[in-house]
Motif scaffolding. Structure first.
Motif, PDB file in Angstrom:
ATOM      1  N   MET A   1      -2.637   4.727  -3.089  1.00 31.70           N
ATOM      2  CA  MET A   1      -3.809   5.341  -2.466  1.00 31.70           C
ATOM      3  C   MET A   1      -3.707   6.856  -2.474  1.00 31.70           C
ATOM      4  SD  MET A   1      -4.807   2.763   0.641  1.00 31.70           S
ATOM      5  CE  MET A   1      -6.386   3.610   0.754  1.00 31.70           C
TER       6      MET A   1
ATOM      7  N   LEU B   1       0.871  -1.171   0.000  1.00 33.94           N
ATOM      8  CA  LEU B   1       0.000   0.000   0.000  1.00 33.94           C
ATOM      9  C   LEU B   1       0.906   1.218   0.000  1.00 33.94           C
ATOM     10  CD1 LEU B   1      -2.590  -1.077   2.739  1.00 33.94           C
ATOM     11  CD2 LEU B   1      -2.789  -1.333   0.261  1.00 33.94           C
TER      12      LEU B   1
ATOM     13  N   LYS C   1      -3.598   4.723   3.869  1.00 35.68           N
ATOM     14  CA  LYS C   1      -2.979   3.397   3.775  1.00 35.68           C
ATOM     15  C   LYS C   1      -2.813   2.725   5.140  1.00 35.68           C
ATOM     16  CE  LYS C   1       1.736   5.296   3.475  1.00 35.68           C
ATOM     17  NZ  LYS C   1       1.335   6.680   3.812  1.00 35.68           N
ATOM     18  N   THR C   2      -2.365   3.481   6.145  1.00 28.60           N
ATOM     19  CA  THR C   2      -2.189   2.893   7.474  1.00 28.60           C
ATOM     20  C   THR C   2      -3.545   2.587   8.107  1.00 28.60           C
ATOM     21  OG1 THR C   2      -0.078   4.011   7.802  1.00 28.60           O
ATOM     22  CG2 THR C   2      -1.231   3.285   9.778  1.00 28.60           C
TER      23      THR C   2
ATOM     24  N   CYS D   1      -3.104   9.531   3.304  1.00 27.62           N
ATOM     25  CA  CYS D   1      -3.886   8.999   2.176  1.00 27.62           C
ATOM     26  C   CYS D   1      -4.821   7.868   2.591  1.00 27.62           C
ATOM     27  CB  CYS D   1      -2.957   8.521   1.061  1.00 27.62           C
ATOM     28  SG  CYS D   1      -2.019   7.036   1.475  1.00 27.62           S
TER      29      CYS D   1
ATOM     30  N   HIS E   1       5.621   4.630   2.305  1.00 25.60           N
ATOM     31  CA  HIS E   1       5.551   5.844   1.486  1.00 25.60           C
ATOM     32  C   HIS E   1       6.740   5.896   0.536  1.00 25.60           C
ATOM     33  CE1 HIS E   1       8.116   6.912   4.932  1.00 25.60           C
ATOM     34  NE2 HIS E   1       8.790   7.611   4.037  1.00 25.60           N
TER      35      HIS E   1
ATOM     36  N   ILE F   1      -8.425   4.066  -3.737  1.00 30.68           N
ATOM     37  CA  ILE F   1      -7.358   3.452  -4.520  1.00 30.68           C
ATOM     38  C   ILE F   1      -7.260   4.174  -5.858  1.00 30.68           C
ATOM     39  CG2 ILE F   1      -6.629   1.359  -5.738  1.00 30.68           C
ATOM     40  CD1 ILE F   1      -7.875  -0.257  -3.467  1.00 30.68           C
TER      41      ILE F   1
ATOM     42  N   VAL G   1       2.607  -1.473   4.251  1.00 29.96           N
ATOM     43  CA  VAL G   1       2.388  -0.028   4.104  1.00 29.96           C
ATOM     44  C   VAL G   1       3.737   0.676   3.984  1.00 29.96           C
ATOM     45  CG1 VAL G   1       1.786   2.037   5.421  1.00 29.96           C
ATOM     46  CG2 VAL G   1       0.140   0.191   5.207  1.00 29.96           C
TER      47      VAL G   1
END
Length: 370
Positions: free
Chosen positions: A207, A34, A42-43, A40, A192, A212, A190
């Motif tokens: 994301m 992710l 994701k977490t 965004c 970045h 998505i 997850v």
């Protein structure tokens, strides 16, 4: 068979919607990353799967079992945290075996499993050492061993490498991926970090704002980003506005104040060498488009050169840097500065052309433009 199924998942904190009807399927043994910037969602999505975040709507199933309302301990998932989350008063072996102890696993089996994890994670000889005496990389290996020791259905990784220095981070990327493939475990990771997702995952889910934006293989999202947002996020953040017309397998670009006219082939497959056109662009007729390209995918040419089969933007160098291996230049074209990597040493003020091959161009319609 899907090992993890997420259907129209929504999560809200107070009056703020964080996830907006997210749907995703992860196959058994698949490693899915992710990817996205902070905020965004994701977490939140990862923690919803683990059971640590309640959902407002939708459904989560693991190995065919609906776990939407199940507490974390009944989901057969294991989380590896960014902060390690180890017991500081315990040894490496005690931390790794902690989840098995909670499950009332017989002591001989705990010892056997802990020894196996220590061996797999290259922690031999450190079983009796307190975790506060271990390096960051060793602590993260202990945290990974604790998660794997209970043989979860789903391994959840919450930016586990972000606190480590660059060299250890590269080592652990490889080790986690090898272990995941060796054990055949399903993983949701997850991050970045674009490069981390590219080298570790079978599939990347990008994301943006709780939804998505695109899901696909690393090659697909890199070569065929579905939107300007994805293109920029995947590194194609140089953007130039062009007037262009699609003519069969060719994109005809009209001459502008800072570039000549060009006719470039349109690509159809991933990385096939032609311009990537978003679906909405396929029937454009003389419309304005935004063309994205990566700094490393272009090159510089002397102002008098006229390379064929490429888009050439005319400008002047305004800044230089040497990050290693190649020079990075800021080139002013009209009122915009583009970043371009090139192997040749040049000086500020030099007139140059930015040569962009067709395969480096990702084109999208400019909304509201005619």
């Amino acid at each position: 068979m899907a090992d993890l199924t997420i259907e129209t998942l929504t999560v809200a904190y107070g009056g703020t919607q964080v996830l907006n009807g997210v749907s995703l399927q992860v196959a058994r043994g698949e490693f899915v990353a992710l990817l996205g910037s902070s905020g965004c969602g994701k977490t939140t999505l990862l923690r919803a799967v683990s059971g640590f975040v309640p959902v407002s709507g939708g459904r989560i199933a693991i190995a065919g079992r609906d776990v939407t309302a199940a507490p974390p301990e009944r989901r057969d998932t294991a989380m590896v945290f960014q902060s390690y989350a180890l017991w500081p008063h315990m040894t490496a072996a005690q931390n790794i075996g902690y989840g098995l102890k909670l499950r009332r696993t017989p002591r001989p089996r705990i010892e056997e499993r802990v020894a196996e994890m220590l061996r797999l994670l290259k922690l031999d000889g450190l079983a009796g050492r307190n975790v506060t005496q271990l390096s960051g990389g060793q602590r993260q290996r202990v945290a990974l061993g604790r998660a794997l020791a209970i043989s979860p259905d789903i391994l959840l990784l919450d930016e586990p490498l972000s606190n480590l220095d660059a060299r250890i981070r590269l080592e652990l990327r490889h080790e986690i991926r090898v272990l995941q493939q060796r054990l055949g475990i399903t993983a949701l990771h997850v991050t970045h970090d674009r490069e981390e997702a590219m080298v570790m995952a079978d599939r990347i889910v990008i994301m943006n704002a709780g939804s998505i934006a695109q899901a696909g293989s690393p090659e697909e999202v890199y070569h065929r980003p579905a939107s300007p947002f994805v293109a920029s996020f995947m590194g194609a953040d140089n953007v130039v506005a062009l007037r262009a017309e699609r003519d069969g397998g060719t994109l005809s670009i009209a001459a502008g104040a800072d570039h000549d006219a060009a006719r470039l082939p349109v690509g159809h497959e991933v990385g096939d060498g032609g311009v990537h056109l978003a679906a909405a662009d396929k029937n454009n007729s003389g419309s304005l488009i935004s063309a994205h390209f990566r700094s490393e995918a272009a090159r510089l040419a002397a102002s008098g050169e006229t390379p064929k089969g490429a888009l050439v933007l005319r400008g002047r160098i305004t800044q230089t840097a040497y990050p290693g291996g190649r020079w990075r230049y800021g080139v002013a074209v009209g009122g915009t500065v583009f970043l371009v990597d090139d192997g040749e040493r040049r000086a500020v003020g030099d007139a140059v052309g930015i040569v962009i091959p067709p395969s480096a161009l990702h084109c999208y319609p400019l909304r509201g433009a005619a």
